[in-house]
Design a protein around this motif. Sequence first.
Motif, PDB file in Angstrom:
ATOM      1  N   UNK A  40      17.241  32.421  34.017  1.00 61.47           N
ATOM      2  CA  UNK A  40      17.666  33.569  34.825  1.00 61.47           C
ATOM      3  C   UNK A  40      19.184  33.688  34.821  1.00 61.47           C
ATOM      4  N   UNK A  41      19.877  32.564  34.993  1.00 64.02           N
ATOM      5  CA  UNK A  41      21.343  32.568  35.010  1.00 64.02           C
ATOM      6  C   UNK A  41      21.901  33.126  33.700  1.00 64.02           C
ATOM      7  N   UNK A  42      21.353  32.685  32.597  1.00 65.68           N
ATOM      8  CA  UNK A  42      21.897  33.060  31.298  1.00 65.68           C
ATOM      9  C   UNK A  42      21.582  34.502  30.903  1.00 65.68           C
ATOM     10  N   UNK A  43      20.424  34.997  31.283  1.00 65.15           N
ATOM     11  CA  UNK A  43      19.995  36.297  30.767  1.00 65.15           C
ATOM     12  C   UNK A  43      19.992  37.420  31.807  1.00 65.15           C
ATOM     13  N   UNK A  44      20.010  37.062  33.097  1.00 68.26           N
ATOM     14  CA  UNK A  44      20.054  38.094  34.135  1.00 68.26           C
ATOM     15  C   UNK A  44      21.317  38.009  34.982  1.00 68.26           C
ATOM     16  N   UNK A 103      11.980  35.259  36.141  1.00 71.95           N
ATOM     17  CA  UNK A 103      11.730  34.451  34.935  1.00 71.95           C
ATOM     18  C   UNK A 103      11.080  35.294  33.852  1.00 71.95           C
ATOM     19  N   UNK A 104      10.090  36.095  34.214  1.00 70.99           N
ATOM     20  CA  UNK A 104       9.416  36.931  33.220  1.00 70.99           C
ATOM     21  C   UNK A 104      10.393  37.932  32.603  1.00 70.99           C
ATOM     22  N   UNK A 105      11.244  38.504  33.427  1.00 70.18           N
ATOM     23  CA  UNK A 105      12.235  39.456  32.928  1.00 70.18           C
ATOM     24  C   UNK A 105      13.231  38.764  31.998  1.00 70.18           C
ATOM     25  N   UNK A 106      13.682  37.578  32.386  1.00 70.68           N
ATOM     26  CA  UNK A 106      14.631  36.835  31.564  1.00 70.68           C
ATOM     27  C   UNK A 106      13.984  36.403  30.250  1.00 70.68           C
ATOM     28  N   UNK A 107      12.716  36.032  30.309  1.00 71.20           N
ATOM     29  CA  UNK A 107      11.985  35.635  29.099  1.00 71.20           C
ATOM     30  C   UNK A 107      11.913  36.785  28.108  1.00 71.20           C
ATOM     31  N   UNK A 108      11.659  37.977  28.624  1.00 73.22           N
ATOM     32  CA  UNK A 108      11.589  39.148  27.747  1.00 73.22           C
ATOM     33  C   UNK A 108      12.927  39.398  27.067  1.00 73.22           C
ATOM     34  N   UNK A 109      14.023  39.185  27.791  1.00 74.45           N
ATOM     35  CA  UNK A 109      15.346  39.404  27.211  1.00 74.45           C
ATOM     36  C   UNK A 109      15.710  38.308  26.215  1.00 74.45           C
ATOM     37  N   UNK A 110      15.295  37.080  26.526  1.00 71.26           N
ATOM     38  CA  UNK A 110      15.680  35.938  25.691  1.00 71.26           C
ATOM     39  C   UNK A 110      14.930  35.917  24.363  1.00 71.26           C
ATOM     40  N   UNK A 111      13.706  36.465  24.349  1.00 63.06           N
ATOM     41  CA  UNK A 111      12.901  36.401  23.142  1.00 63.06           C
ATOM     42  C   UNK A 111      12.329  35.007  22.957  1.00 63.06           C
ATOM     43  N   UNK A 112      11.664  34.788  21.865  1.00 62.84           N
ATOM     44  CA  UNK A 112      11.063  33.485  21.625  1.00 62.84           C
ATOM     45  C   UNK A 112       9.718  33.356  22.313  1.00 62.84           C
ATOM     46  N   UNK A 113       9.164  32.163  22.252  1.00 63.02           N
ATOM     47  CA  UNK A 113       7.832  31.906  22.807  1.00 63.02           C
ATOM     48  C   UNK A 113       7.950  31.018  24.036  1.00 63.02           C
ATOM     49  N   UNK A 114       7.520  31.541  25.161  1.00 66.25           N
ATOM     50  CA  UNK A 114       7.507  30.782  26.412  1.00 66.25           C
ATOM     51  C   UNK A 114       6.232  31.102  27.170  1.00 66.25           C
TER      52      UNK A 114
END
Length: 335
Positions: A288-292, A311-322
């Motif tokens: 969250x800190x890094x991407x939002x 977390x879900x929003x940050x995951x979407x921005x970060x890409x990759x598999x989580x």
Amino acid sequence: MTSAHLLGATPAARLDIRWDTSEADAALAILEKGEAASPSDWKKLFRSKCFVRLEAREVALGKTLGTPRTVDLEAFRRHLTNPEVRSQRATFLRSLQEWKKTDLESLSRKVQRFLPTGSPQSFTLCPMIKPQDNSFVFDLGGKEPSIFLYLDPNLTQPQFEVMVAHESHHVGLGGHKRPDLLAKVETQSQQVQDACQWMGAFGEGFAMLAAAGGPDAHPHAVSKVEDRERWDRDIANFPQHFAELDAFFVSILEGRLKGDALRQQAARFYGPEQGPWYTVGYQMAVLVERHLGHARLLQCMEDPRLLPGAYEEATAKAGGTRPHWNAKLLERLAF
């Protein structure tokens, strides 16, 4: 610890950290005298403010657990007259003197960066020479929050400062209530209230990030090699631990997990060392800190119910598999 992170805690804007070495000073005097310690020496120990606060903590913990508790005075007597413990007096004294050199103002500023704006919070550091080698916080959100620190001669100064920073974050985050958020939660079902409460346990991950000073520093940079290696192994198991927590929260929301069974299961996630509340909470906080952004992270600290969605929003921005949170959890917490 969960009560320290209940949804609705509005943390401190400024941490006022002060020392109380009354118990440690009295214990050092007894260690010096050994069997020659007088009744007045023991009275000074047992009447020291930190010892009295320790007694209050045991009584409070007993009420929470439903089992009467008190401090074992005889255990303290045996411990402080033990020849092996007495032989460590010089190292205890040296550690205490080094600890007291800590720049508490600098440490406070470091922790404050990871606390949303709120009312000032004052608390006491209580170094203790005692039979149990554990450290813990007490009375978070109360009138006299305290951090009890086992006076460990094997703890380096950097390790001590990280430990105090971690616990100080708990104090700040547990310092004050947000009545509006609490009232909002109280309108929900018991299942949702329980889920919100335990979302607050991710405060362990928040505290790891705060004590490290940011996402670019390893949380165990100054720890023993084995502790750092253990953390890295647990971090590598993020998908598994995430899935276990996801199932835990879904079980709460479906009413299959409640009461003592819920508390017992939640306690397991603290781990014998630093379990999923720490590692999963930390990794979500970093993402969250890094991407939002930092401000969004602080919102999640103030209202942990927001963390899964962030977390879900940050995951979407970060890409990759989580891994992803169960849609039911995200829906039920979106109130």
